[in-house]
Enzyme design. Structure first.
Site, PDB file in Angstrom:
ATOM      1  N   SER A  96       0.894  -1.172   0.000  1.00 31.01           N
ATOM      2  CA  SER A  96       0.000   0.000   0.000  1.00 31.01           C
ATOM      3  C   SER A  96       0.928   1.216   0.000  1.00 31.01           C
ATOM      4  O   SER A  96       1.341   1.703   1.054  1.00 31.01           O
ATOM      5  CB  SER A  96      -0.888   0.015   1.244  1.00 31.01           C
ATOM      6  N   LYS A 171      -6.488   2.796  -2.193  1.00 32.67           N
ATOM      7  CA  LYS A 171      -6.195   2.010  -0.977  1.00 32.67           C
ATOM      8  C   LYS A 171      -6.056   2.927   0.247  1.00 32.67           C
ATOM      9  O   LYS A 171      -6.570   2.624   1.328  1.00 32.67           O
ATOM     10  CB  LYS A 171      -4.901   1.215  -1.200  1.00 32.67           C
ATOM     11  N   LYS A 240       0.318   4.721   8.552  1.00 31.78           N
ATOM     12  CA  LYS A 240       0.952   5.133   7.281  1.00 31.78           C
ATOM     13  C   LYS A 240      -0.092   5.390   6.199  1.00 31.78           C
ATOM     14  O   LYS A 240      -0.035   6.385   5.477  1.00 31.78           O
ATOM     15  CB  LYS A 240       1.946   4.022   6.881  1.00 31.78           C
TER      16      LYS A 240
END
Ligand code: NDP
Length: 295
Positions: A96, A171, A240
Site C-alpha cells: 500500500s 487504498k 501510514k
C-alpha cells in the site's frame, strides 16, 4: 512463468503461497532470510540470497513491503532490483504505497524497459489465505493483461483504478475510512458503556441499523469484546495509510478535517502502543482515555 516475490510479511506470505504452484516458478527473497527458508521448506519455491538474484530471471516481480520507502530501498539499495530486472519484465507492487513515489518508480523503470503496476490489496490476511483479495491496480491495461493470471492467483475482485498511483490512492482512502470507523465506533461504544449500555447490546442494535460498519460487524465483536486482539495488520501500517490520504488531501486542496484528525489520533495510538501492535488495538487508547473496557 518465472516470478520473484519480495516481502514475506503478514500478508505477503499468504499471497506468495498461491504462486508456489504450477504454472508458476517462484523465487522468494525476504530481509529476514529465515522466513524465506521456512517458506521454501514448506512450499514449491526457491530462495534467492539477494533481491537482485531473485529478479534477474523473472518475468514478473512482486513486492509487498511496508511502504514505498522500503520499495525504493529494495530498488536502489545494495543488490537492489533496479539494475537486475529484465527488460520486458513487470514489477507489480502490492505494497500500500504512496502515489507520487509509485509514479516516480514507474518513470524510472520505464526508462529501462520495465513496466510498473501499483496493485495494493484489501481483505486482510484471511482473504490472502483464501486467495480472494480485492486488488486495486493502477497502470496500463495492456501491461496488466500480461500479468492478470498472476494477480488472479491471489485476487478475486480485481479493479482498474486508473493510471499508475491510482491503486495506491484508492487504498489509502479505503484505509482512512477503516481508521475512522474503528475510532468512531470505539468512541460511540465508550459513551454507551459510560451510560450503562452493554457493548454487546449496543452492537446488536447498531449492526441492525445505519451506524454499522465492518468495525462494528466484525472487528469489534471478534477482536475487542473477546479481548483477543490478534495481530493481522500492524497499527503502524494503518497510520501510514491514513497519513498518505491526509497528504493527498493537502496536495489536492481538499478539506477533510475528519481524516486529518483521525490521522493525528492514529499517530498518537502508534506512539502509545508501538510498532508491533495490531490496528484494532487503537480501541485500547479510547478505552484508556474513557476509563472503560469494551467486553
Ligand atoms: P509486515 O510488516 O508484516 O511485513 C513487511 C515485510 O516487508 C516483511 O517481509 C519485512 O521483512 C519486509 N521489510 C520491511 N522493511 C524492509 C526493508 N527495509 N527492506 C526489505 N524488506 C523489508 O507487513 P504486511 O505484510 O502486513 O504488509 C505489507 C503491505 O501490505 C503494507 O503496505 C500493508 O499496508 C499492506 N497490507 C497489509 C494487510 C494486512 O492485513 N496485513 C492488508 C492489506 C494491505 P522482515 O521479515 O525482515 O521484517
Amino acid at each position: 512463468m518465472k516470478i520473484a516475490f519480495i516481502g514475506l510479511g503478514d500478508i505477503g506470505e499468504p499471497m506468495a503461497i498461491h504462486l508456489a504452484r504450477d504454472p508458476f516458478d517462484l523465487v522468494v527473497w525476504n530481509r529476514t532470510s529465515s522466513k524465506a527458508e521456512d517458506f521454501a521448506r514448506n512450499h514449491k519455491a526457491k530462495v534467492a540470497p539477494t533481491p537482485a538474484e531473485a529478479v534477474s530471471d523473472a518475468a514478473v516481480v512482486i513486492t509487498c513491503l511496508p511502504s514505498s520507502v522500503e520499495v525504493e530501498a529494495v530498488l536502489h539499495g545494495d543488490n537492489g532490483i533496479l539494475d537486475a530486472m529484465r527488460k520486458g519484465s513487470v514489477l507489480i507492487d502490492c505494497t500500500s504505497g504512496d502515489p507520487p513515489t509509485s509514479r516516480s518508480i514507474a518513470a524510472e523503470l520505464g526508462g529501462r524497459g520495465v513496466e510498473f503496476i501499483d496493485a495494493p490489496v484489501s481483505g486482510g490476511t484471511s482473504a490472502a489465505k483464501a486467495g480472494t483479495l480485492t486488488v486495486m491496480w493502477g497502470g496500463e491495461a495492456t501491461v496488466f493483461e500480461r500479468v492478470r493470471p498472476v494477480v488472479e492467483a491471489f485476487g478475486k475482485k480485481i479493479v482498474h483504478a486508473g493510471p499508475v498511483g491510482s491503486g495506491d490512492a484508492l487504498k489509502a482512502v479505503n484505509n482512512a475510512l477503516l481508521a475512522v470507523h474503528i475510532l468512531s465506533t470505539a468512541e460511540g461504544l465508550a459513551i454507551l458503556a459510560k451510560a450503562g449500555v452493554d457493548p454487546k447490546v449496543a452492537l446488536e442494535v447498531i449492526n441492525a441499523s445505519s451506524g454499522r460498519s465492518n468495525s462494528s460487524e466484525n472487528l469489534i465483536p471478534q477482536r475487542v469484546l473477546t479481548r483477543a486482539f490478534p495481530r493481522t495488520f500492524r497499527l503502524a501500517l494503518l497510520e501510514k495509510d491514513i497519513a498518505i490520504a491526509a497528504v493527498m488531501a493537502e496536495d489536492l486542496h481538499a478539506r477533510t478535517p475528519v481524516i486529518s484528525l483521525t490521522a493525528e489520533r492514529f499517530h498518537e495510538a502508534r506512539e502509545k502502543l508501538g510498532e508491533t501492535a495490531d490496528h484494532v488495538e487503537a480501541v485500547k487508547m479510547v478505552e484508556d482515555e474513557n476509563g472503560v473496557e469494551l467486553k
